[in-house]
Design a protein around this motif. Structure first.
Motif, mmCIF file in Angstrom:
data_model
loop_
_atom_site.group_PDB
_atom_site.id
_atom_site.type_symbol
_atom_site.label_atom_id
_atom_site.label_comp_id
_atom_site.label_asym_id
_atom_site.label_seq_id
_atom_site.Cartn_x
_atom_site.Cartn_y
_atom_site.Cartn_z
ATOM 1 N N SER A 1 -42.666 -1.346 -55.457
ATOM 2 C CA SER A 1 -42.397 -2.469 -54.635
ATOM 3 C C SER A 1 -43.504 -3.684 -55.278
ATOM 4 C CB SER A 1 -42.254 -2.471 -53.266
ATOM 5 O OG SER A 1 -43.209 -1.981 -52.380
ATOM 6 N N ASP A 2 -44.644 -3.266 -55.215
ATOM 7 C CA ASP A 2 -45.563 -4.288 -55.569
ATOM 8 C C ASP A 2 -45.485 -4.980 -56.745
ATOM 9 O OD1 ASP A 2 -46.113 -1.618 -56.697
ATOM 10 O OD2 ASP A 2 -48.336 -2.130 -56.630
ATOM 11 N N LYS A 3 -44.929 -4.157 -57.885
ATOM 12 C CA LYS A 3 -44.680 -4.536 -59.098
ATOM 13 C C LYS A 3 -42.991 -5.448 -59.206
ATOM 14 C CE LYS A 3 -48.303 -3.258 -61.249
ATOM 15 N NZ LYS A 3 -49.354 -4.018 -61.100
ATOM 16 N N ALA A 4 -42.342 -4.973 -58.378
ATOM 17 C CA ALA A 4 -41.049 -5.644 -58.241
ATOM 18 C C ALA A 4 -41.064 -6.939 -57.677
ATOM 19 C CB ALA A 4 -39.914 -4.911 -57.449
ATOM 20 N N VAL A 5 -42.060 -7.036 -56.494
ATOM 21 C CA VAL A 5 -42.346 -8.513 -55.945
ATOM 22 C C VAL A 5 -42.822 -9.444 -56.835
ATOM 23 C CG1 VAL A 5 -43.870 -9.839 -54.237
ATOM 24 C CG2 VAL A 5 -42.740 -7.677 -53.488
ATOM 25 N N GLU A 6 -43.826 -9.111 -57.720
ATOM 26 C CA GLU A 6 -44.308 -9.730 -58.819
ATOM 27 C C GLU A 6 -43.380 -10.342 -59.781
ATOM 28 O OE1 GLU A 6 -47.640 -7.927 -60.668
ATOM 29 O OE2 GLU A 6 -48.585 -7.517 -59.006
ATOM 30 N N LEU A 7 -42.344 -9.339 -60.312
ATOM 31 C CA LEU A 7 -41.224 -9.647 -61.280
ATOM 32 C C LEU A 7 -40.264 -10.586 -60.501
ATOM 33 C CD1 LEU A 7 -39.634 -9.078 -63.634
ATOM 34 C CD2 LEU A 7 -38.626 -7.388 -62.492
ATOM 35 N N TYR A 8 -39.886 -10.548 -59.404
ATOM 36 C CA TYR A 8 -38.949 -11.303 -58.656
ATOM 37 C C TYR A 8 -39.760 -12.622 -58.198
ATOM 38 C CZ TYR A 8 -36.057 -7.366 -58.243
ATOM 39 O OH TYR A 8 -35.575 -6.005 -58.484
ATOM 40 N N GLU B 1 -41.018 -10.359 -47.934
ATOM 41 C CA GLU B 1 -39.905 -11.217 -47.953
ATOM 42 C C GLU B 1 -40.373 -12.293 -49.033
ATOM 43 O OE1 GLU B 1 -38.963 -12.558 -43.959
ATOM 44 O OE2 GLU B 1 -38.689 -10.703 -43.270
ATOM 45 N N LEU B 2 -39.403 -12.658 -49.731
ATOM 46 C CA LEU B 2 -39.545 -13.816 -50.782
ATOM 47 C C LEU B 2 -38.530 -14.693 -50.599
ATOM 48 C CD1 LEU B 2 -39.798 -11.559 -53.879
ATOM 49 C CD2 LEU B 2 -41.711 -12.733 -52.849
ATOM 50 N N ASN B 3 -38.866 -16.126 -50.480
ATOM 51 C CA ASN B 3 -38.034 -17.159 -50.489
ATOM 52 C C ASN B 3 -37.454 -17.602 -51.810
ATOM 53 O OD1 ASN B 3 -36.838 -19.580 -50.418
ATOM 54 N ND2 ASN B 3 -38.247 -20.674 -49.117
ATOM 55 N N VAL B 4 -36.437 -16.825 -52.101
ATOM 56 C CA VAL B 4 -35.547 -17.316 -53.139
ATOM 57 C C VAL B 4 -34.666 -18.398 -53.096
ATOM 58 C CG1 VAL B 4 -34.043 -16.201 -54.900
ATOM 59 C CG2 VAL B 4 -36.061 -15.029 -53.859
ATOM 60 N N TYR B 5 -34.973 -19.647 -53.697
ATOM 61 C CA TYR B 5 -34.319 -20.713 -53.531
ATOM 62 C C TYR B 5 -33.727 -20.908 -51.951
ATOM 63 C CZ TYR B 5 -34.952 -20.426 -58.368
ATOM 64 O OH TYR B 5 -35.569 -20.023 -59.667
ATOM 65 N N GLY B 6 -34.634 -20.683 -50.907
ATOM 66 C CA GLY B 6 -33.659 -20.914 -49.667
ATOM 67 C C GLY B 6 -33.324 -19.539 -48.981
ATOM 68 N N GLN B 7 -33.026 -18.698 -49.797
ATOM 69 C CA GLN B 7 -32.562 -17.358 -49.301
ATOM 70 C C GLN B 7 -33.773 -16.398 -49.260
ATOM 71 O OE1 GLN B 7 -29.501 -17.452 -48.310
ATOM 72 N NE2 GLN B 7 -29.601 -19.468 -48.757
ATOM 73 N N ILE B 8 -33.808 -15.464 -48.320
ATOM 74 C CA ILE B 8 -34.765 -14.393 -48.194
ATOM 75 C C ILE B 8 -34.241 -13.065 -49.081
ATOM 76 C CG2 ILE B 8 -35.924 -12.628 -46.671
ATOM 77 C CD1 ILE B 8 -36.762 -15.689 -46.458
ATOM 78 N N LEU B 9 -35.233 -12.696 -49.943
ATOM 79 C CA LEU B 9 -34.916 -11.357 -50.708
ATOM 80 C C LEU B 9 -36.132 -10.479 -50.170
ATOM 81 C CD1 LEU B 9 -33.905 -9.512 -53.024
ATOM 82 C CD2 LEU B 9 -35.538 -10.628 -54.459
ATOM 83 N N ALA B 10 -35.677 -9.361 -49.382
ATOM 84 C CA ALA B 10 -36.431 -8.729 -48.671
ATOM 85 C C ALA B 10 -36.697 -7.223 -49.622
ATOM 86 C CB ALA B 10 -36.189 -8.273 -47.295
ATOM 87 N N LEU B 11 -37.979 -6.825 -49.549
ATOM 88 C CA LEU B 11 -38.013 -5.615 -50.360
ATOM 89 C C LEU B 11 -38.912 -4.530 -49.626
ATOM 90 C CD1 LEU B 11 -38.748 -8.204 -52.740
ATOM 91 C CD2 LEU B 11 -38.821 -6.051 -54.128
ATOM 92 N N SER B 12 -38.567 -3.348 -49.758
ATOM 93 C CA SER B 12 -39.143 -2.251 -49.108
ATOM 94 C C SER B 12 -39.612 -0.953 -50.190
ATOM 95 C CB SER B 12 -38.644 -1.660 -47.997
ATOM 96 O OG SER B 12 -38.758 -2.782 -47.149
ATOM 97 N N GLU B 13 -40.565 -0.407 -50.152
ATOM 98 C CA GLU B 13 -40.970 0.657 -50.849
ATOM 99 C C GLU B 13 -40.028 2.209 -50.704
ATOM 100 O OE1 GLU B 13 -43.118 2.834 -53.926
ATOM 101 O OE2 GLU B 13 -43.060 0.601 -53.565
#
Length: 123
Positions: free
Chosen positions: A13-20, A43-55
């Protein structure tokens, strides 16, 4: 407050966060890291939407997203956003519909990225 999120469980998930962050010009707005640097929740702010990631944990029963797809429709004139996302996500991905026009868009790509997440990205 009512809020909806796209939630992804991945290994690395750490590398996925960097990629996204790179693919979608996104900002990390919340994070709860594990000691190894992976995320219990991010949680990433993707153009006003939340993309949540978990391991995805080793001992959890596998949950797949083979029946899910995250679609980002950027709208007319935003081809540069589709291209940016595509170029960031394409390495290690399986391309299901190559970057090209389709019946409903002048530029679209459908792919499964290196983390197993399926994306449909178009204008």
């Amino acid at each position: 407050m009512l809020r909806s999120m796209m939630q992804i469980y991945v290994k690395g998930s750490d590398k996925a966060v960097e990629l996204y962050q790179k693919a979608f010009e996104s900002e990390l707005v919340a994070s709860y890291p594990h000691a190894d640097g992976t995320f219990m929740h991010a949680e990433l702010n993707v153009y006003g939407q939340i993309l949540a990631l978990s391991e995805a944990l080793e001992d959890e029963e596998s949950i797949t997203g083979t029946t899910m797809q995250f679609c980002l429709h950027f709208g007319e004139g935003k081809e540069e956003l589709v291209l940016k996302a595509y170029h960031a996500l394409k390495d290690g991905s399986k391309i299901l519909y190559p970057l090209s026009p389709c019946d409903f868009s002048t530029l679209m790509v459908d792919l499964i990225d290196r983390y197993g997440v399926r994306w449909c990205i178009f204008v």
